[in-house]
Scaffold this motif. Structure first.
Motif, PDB file in Angstrom:
ATOM      1  N   ARG A  89      51.309  24.158  72.121  1.00 23.44           N
ATOM      2  CA  ARG A  89      51.011  23.031  71.336  1.00 23.44           C
ATOM      3  C   ARG A  89      49.657  22.976  71.138  1.00 23.44           C
ATOM      4  O   ARG A  89      49.056  22.470  70.049  1.00 23.44           O
ATOM      5  CB  ARG A  89      51.774  21.812  72.041  1.00 23.44           C
ATOM      6  CG  ARG A  89      51.533  20.715  71.325  1.00 23.44           C
ATOM      7  CD  ARG A  89      52.064  19.450  72.060  1.00 23.44           C
ATOM      8  NE  ARG A  89      52.053  19.336  73.509  1.00 23.44           N
ATOM      9  CZ  ARG A  89      51.184  18.905  74.368  1.00 23.44           C
ATOM     10  NH1 ARG A  89      49.806  18.445  73.513  1.00 23.44           N
ATOM     11  NH2 ARG A  89      51.212  18.926  75.665  1.00 23.44           N
ATOM     12  N   HIS A  91      47.279  24.910  71.411  1.00 20.04           N
ATOM     13  CA  HIS A  91      46.596  26.109  70.552  1.00 20.04           C
ATOM     14  C   HIS A  91      46.793  25.604  69.006  1.00 20.04           C
ATOM     15  O   HIS A  91      46.114  25.900  68.451  1.00 20.04           O
ATOM     16  CB  HIS A  91      47.613  27.567  70.764  1.00 20.04           C
ATOM     17  CG  HIS A  91      46.869  28.598  69.993  1.00 20.04           C
ATOM     18  ND1 HIS A  91      47.890  29.411  69.315  1.00 20.04           N
ATOM     19  CD2 HIS A  91      45.579  29.056  69.741  1.00 20.04           C
ATOM     20  CE1 HIS A  91      47.078  30.314  68.773  1.00 20.04           C
ATOM     21  NE2 HIS A  91      45.784  30.127  68.908  1.00 20.04           N
ATOM     22  N   GLU A  92      47.974  25.422  68.746  1.00 19.52           N
ATOM     23  CA  GLU A  92      48.300  25.058  67.136  1.00 19.52           C
ATOM     24  C   GLU A  92      47.468  23.836  66.942  1.00 19.52           C
ATOM     25  O   GLU A  92      46.804  23.805  65.787  1.00 19.52           O
ATOM     26  CB  GLU A  92      49.825  24.648  67.178  1.00 19.52           C
ATOM     27  CG  GLU A  92      50.185  24.295  65.676  1.00 19.52           C
ATOM     28  CD  GLU A  92      50.051  25.527  64.750  1.00 19.52           C
ATOM     29  OE1 GLU A  92      49.678  25.223  63.463  1.00 19.52           O
ATOM     30  OE2 GLU A  92      49.902  26.618  65.091  1.00 19.52           O
ATOM     31  N   GLU A  93      47.438  22.818  67.597  1.00 19.77           N
ATOM     32  CA  GLU A  93      46.586  21.792  67.305  1.00 19.77           C
ATOM     33  C   GLU A  93      45.206  22.021  67.191  1.00 19.77           C
ATOM     34  O   GLU A  93      44.438  21.356  66.564  1.00 19.77           O
ATOM     35  CB  GLU A  93      46.812  20.557  68.686  1.00 19.77           C
ATOM     36  CG  GLU A  93      46.274  19.148  68.200  1.00 19.77           C
ATOM     37  CD  GLU A  93      46.770  18.480  66.897  1.00 19.77           C
ATOM     38  OE1 GLU A  93      46.090  17.672  66.346  1.00 19.77           O
ATOM     39  OE2 GLU A  93      48.112  18.529  66.540  1.00 19.77           O
ATOM     40  N   ARG A  95      43.893  24.839  66.251  1.00 22.10           N
ATOM     41  CA  ARG A  95      43.721  25.334  64.906  1.00 22.10           C
ATOM     42  C   ARG A  95      43.600  24.483  63.909  1.00 22.10           C
ATOM     43  O   ARG A  95      42.811  24.619  63.101  1.00 22.10           O
ATOM     44  CB  ARG A  95      44.782  26.560  64.811  1.00 22.10           C
ATOM     45  CG  ARG A  95      44.464  27.650  65.667  1.00 22.10           C
ATOM     46  CD  ARG A  95      45.870  28.521  65.922  1.00 22.10           C
ATOM     47  NE  ARG A  95      46.769  29.045  64.865  1.00 22.10           N
ATOM     48  CZ  ARG A  95      46.974  30.072  64.438  1.00 22.10           C
ATOM     49  NH1 ARG A  95      45.929  31.024  64.507  1.00 22.10           N
ATOM     50  NH2 ARG A  95      47.723  30.362  63.473  1.00 22.10           N
ATOM     51  N   ASN A  96      44.566  23.604  63.829  1.00 25.80           N
ATOM     52  CA  ASN A  96      44.573  22.291  62.889  1.00 25.80           C
ATOM     53  C   ASN A  96      43.168  21.462  63.021  1.00 25.80           C
ATOM     54  O   ASN A  96      42.778  21.266  61.711  1.00 25.80           O
ATOM     55  CB  ASN A  96      45.884  21.545  63.078  1.00 25.80           C
ATOM     56  CG  ASN A  96      46.998  22.330  62.741  1.00 25.80           C
ATOM     57  OD1 ASN A  96      47.061  23.227  62.001  1.00 25.80           O
ATOM     58  ND2 ASN A  96      48.011  21.857  63.181  1.00 25.80           N
ATOM     59  N   ARG A  97      42.813  21.190  64.160  1.00 26.45           N
ATOM     60  CA  ARG A  97      41.651  20.513  64.252  1.00 26.45           C
ATOM     61  C   ARG A  97      40.455  21.096  63.702  1.00 26.45           C
ATOM     62  O   ARG A  97      39.490  20.769  63.316  1.00 26.45           O
ATOM     63  CB  ARG A  97      41.412  19.935  65.452  1.00 26.45           C
ATOM     64  CG  ARG A  97      42.685  18.880  65.945  1.00 26.45           C
ATOM     65  CD  ARG A  97      42.375  18.570  67.504  1.00 26.45           C
ATOM     66  NE  ARG A  97      43.569  17.471  67.638  1.00 26.45           N
ATOM     67  CZ  ARG A  97      43.786  16.536  68.806  1.00 26.45           C
ATOM     68  NH1 ARG A  97      42.601  16.491  69.330  1.00 26.45           N
ATOM     69  NH2 ARG A  97      44.682  16.143  68.946  1.00 26.45           N
ATOM     70  N   ALA A  99      40.107  23.618  61.679  1.00 24.44           N
ATOM     71  CA  ALA A  99      40.071  23.453  60.183  1.00 24.44           C
ATOM     72  C   ALA A  99      39.616  22.328  59.536  1.00 24.44           C
ATOM     73  O   ALA A  99      38.839  22.234  58.459  1.00 24.44           O
ATOM     74  CB  ALA A  99      41.598  23.891  59.611  1.00 24.44           C
ATOM     75  N   LYS A 100      40.209  21.136  60.058  1.00 20.62           N
ATOM     76  CA  LYS A 100      39.612  19.847  59.484  1.00 20.62           C
ATOM     77  C   LYS A 100      38.001  19.802  59.789  1.00 20.62           C
ATOM     78  O   LYS A 100      37.269  19.040  58.931  1.00 20.62           O
ATOM     79  CB  LYS A 100      40.485  18.765  60.215  1.00 20.62           C
ATOM     80  CG  LYS A 100      41.753  18.708  59.539  1.00 20.62           C
ATOM     81  CD  LYS A 100      42.346  17.446  60.325  1.00 20.62           C
ATOM     82  CE  LYS A 100      44.009  17.493  59.849  1.00 20.62           C
ATOM     83  NZ  LYS A 100      44.840  16.560  60.387  1.00 20.62           N
ATOM     84  N   GLN A 103      36.138  21.871  57.374  1.00 20.29           N
ATOM     85  CA  GLN A 103      36.131  21.194  56.095  1.00 20.29           C
ATOM     86  C   GLN A 103      35.109  20.003  55.997  1.00 20.29           C
ATOM     87  O   GLN A 103      34.233  19.983  55.264  1.00 20.29           O
ATOM     88  CB  GLN A 103      37.478  20.591  55.690  1.00 20.29           C
ATOM     89  CG  GLN A 103      37.436  19.616  54.423  1.00 20.29           C
ATOM     90  CD  GLN A 103      38.686  19.306  54.066  1.00 20.29           C
ATOM     91  OE1 GLN A 103      39.558  18.856  54.850  1.00 20.29           O
ATOM     92  NE2 GLN A 103      39.248  19.483  53.209  1.00 20.29           N
TER      93      GLN A 103
END
Length: 118
Positions: A89, A91-93, A95-97, A99-100, A103
């Protein structure tokens, strides 16, 4: 580090975190020193410093102290119940954070370029 451990000032210098932050992490149970001097001063082991460095790496991704504590506990005990799910969980979070965050850095670089052209 001597045989007894590192004092908080040395850990602050090594990690780039403030003494206040290190005390706070101890108070809330995210990273507690492995030992104390007879006078009550905190003594940190290399393992403690590694844990602190993980916290420092999680900070830019805006994980809460509770999320950090859960991840660190899971990482230290990967065979405990629920640890794998927590690690996945986070790890996925992460990666998402990330990416943001990338940006937002891109927007900041664009803005800086606009200012430099003025």
């Amino acid at each position: 580090m001597d045989d007894e451990g590192m004092k908080i000032g040395e850990v602050a210098e090594r990690t780039g975190l403030s003494i206040r932050s290190l005390r706070h992490y101890d108070d809330v149970g995210v990273v507690s020193p492995s030992g104390k001097t007879p006078g009550g001063f905190r003594l940190y082991s290399e393992r403690d410093v590694e844990r602190i460095l993980l916290v420092r790496r999680m900070k830019p991704l805006q994980f809460t102290l509770e999320e950090m504590r859960e991840f660190l506990d899971a990482a230290e005990n990967p065979d405990s119940p629920g640890a794998r799910a927590t690690i996945e969980r986070v790890h996925e979070e992460a990666r998402n954070r990330l990416a943001k965050l990338r940006q937002r850095v891109g927007y900041a670089e664009e803005f800086l370029g606009i200012i430099e052209e003025l």
